[in-house]
Design an enzyme around this catalytic site. Structure first.
Site, PDB file in Angstrom:
ATOM      1  CG  PHE A 132      78.522  50.591  17.267  1.00 16.24           C
ATOM      2  CD1 PHE A 132      79.109  49.408  17.695  1.00 16.24           C
ATOM      3  CD2 PHE A 132      77.688  50.549  16.157  1.00 16.24           C
ATOM      4  CE1 PHE A 132      78.867  48.208  17.031  1.00 16.24           C
ATOM      5  CE2 PHE A 132      77.437  49.356  15.492  1.00 16.24           C
ATOM      6  CZ  PHE A 132      78.022  48.182  15.933  1.00 16.24           C
ATOM      7  CG  ASP A 217      78.436  56.602  12.110  1.00 18.58           C
ATOM      8  OD1 ASP A 217      77.245  56.604  11.754  1.00 18.58           O
ATOM      9  OD2 ASP A 217      79.051  55.568  12.422  1.00 18.58           O
ATOM     10  CE  LYS A 246      71.718  51.645  13.337  1.00 16.69           C
ATOM     11  NZ  LYS A 246      71.294  50.249  13.509  1.00 16.69           N
TER      12      LYS A 246
END
Length: 389
Positions: A132, A217, A246
């Site tokens: 993702f 990532d 995040k």
């Protein structure tokens, strides 16, 4: 107004992209949040690995207040002290020379990295199944779940998929036409899937041999979540591109594309841009988050508290295994009942995530205490008993 009242207003005014919300939260303090009915919850999801310092942390509040009272926003015709200081700090934490491009989110950090790969003169990207990487059109093209991609095709092409953790498949897919290999050091949305030992080292060797970039990532795994600043560092490799977001801002929107070595020169004036990326307030918040993680020993705390969850839940008969590192915790069940577990946990005052029908995901604030973790394990154990009965 009650949770029911606010939910009804939400459904009448907000686009239905997330379905009916699980609740309506009105305030938070530390690792706890409260809803509009006054119900208290222990937040074991942390805004999906975002709230590294929990809710209402004074370090973030002070940094944002002071910076906003001094300089709130400038255009990208100028820079600011916190922007430069944060870029230097990220490179210091990763331990290598490079350049940083700031964004507002993880998907935008991946967009920047995606554009950087095109500057190599190659276009092929090799990505892992189960990945993702975001919802914008470029990042979505690199996200594994077909249900996310299909409604928006055609997407940017030339993407190849390989099984996550399969070194032989990766080697077979990468040749001298590949611009980059994109991997998560630990897959988050897939349910905290950890690759076999040596996988990242093999990926580095394969990409180096073919002249391709290795792009990691770390949007979910980075900034202390794994018990290290970056989850890939224990592998000993040096990637070319690292994306973070995040937990970087502790709840203030910010992301970054960190390009190391020669990759730092791929994007040049006119190649990319952003209005809000690197905003003084957001970068000041990120500096406060990093300083607090350092001063309060939260990397060690993440490792210690994460082990309490993994060790405490591993022996339950409904649990096949526990996964992850630090405070990115996966609980793999023997039966596809995670939706039932998540619903029961919420009723018991715990916020968790059913990432897949058989995988639970926990990503609580790095400030979580031993007492809070042990209490949560006891509650989750009871819930697992009830679901299994």
């Amino acid at each position: 107004m009650t949770v029911s009242d606010w939910t009804e207003r939400y459904q009448g005014a907000v686009m239905n992209t997330f379905g009916t919300p699980q609740g309506v939260l009105v305030r938070g303090e530390g690792a706890y949040v409260w809803d509009a009915d006054g119900t208290k919850y222990l937040d074991l999801l942390g805004g999906i690995a975002v709230n590294a310092l929990g809710h209402g942390h004074p370090a973030i509040l002070d940094a944002v207040t002071q910076q906003l009272g001094t300089l709130g926003h400038i255009s990208n015709f100028f820079t600011s002290k916190p922007q430069v200081e944060l870029a230097e700090k990220l490179l210091d934490l990763i331990g290598h020379e490079g350049r940083v491009f700031f964004t507002n989110s993880g998907t935008e950090a991946n967009e920047a990295a995606f554009k950087a790969t095109r500057r190599t003169g190659r276009t092929r990207i090799v990505v892992a199944e189960g990945s993702f990487h975001g919802r914008t059109m470029g990042a979505l093209a690199l996200t594994s779940k077909e249900a996310y991609r299909a409604p928006f095709e055609p997407l940017p092409g030339d993407v190849s998929w390989v099984p996550y953790g399969d070194t032989a498949a990766l080697e077979a897919a990468v040749d001298d036409t590949v611009a980059a290999v994109l991997l998560e050091p630990i897959q988050g949305e897939a349910g905290v899937v950890v690759p076999p030992d040596g996988y990242l080292q093999a990926a580095r060797e394969i990409t180096s041999k073919q002249g391709a970039l290795l792009w990691l990532d770390e949007v979910q795994t980075g900034m202390g979540r794994s018990g290290a600043w970056f989850a890939h560092t224990e592998s000993g490799i040096v990637p070319d591109l690292v994306t973070v977001a995040k937990g970087l801002g502790g709840g203030i929107p910010i992301g970054a594309c960190i390009a190391l070595g020669d990759a730092g020169q791929l994007l040049q004036p006119g190649n990319h841009g952003t209005t809000f990326g690197g905003n003084p307030v957001a970068t000041a918040a990120a500096l406060a988050v990093i300083a607090t993680i350092e001063s309060d020993g939260l990397l060690d705390n993440a490792r210690k508290i994460g082990d309490i969850f993994r060790d405490g839940l591993a022996s339950h008969p409904l649990v096949a295994e526990t996964t992850g590192r630090g405070l990115l915790v996966g609980v793999v069940l023997t039966e596809p009942v995670t939706a039932d577990v998540q619903k029961a946990a919420l009723a018991a005052g715990l916020i968790i995530n059913n990432a897949t029908p058989t995988r639970l995901r926990l990503a609580p604030p790095l400030i979580l205490t031993v007492e809070q973790a042990e209490g949560a394990v006891a509650t989750l154990t009871q819930i697992l008993d009830e679901v299994m009965a």
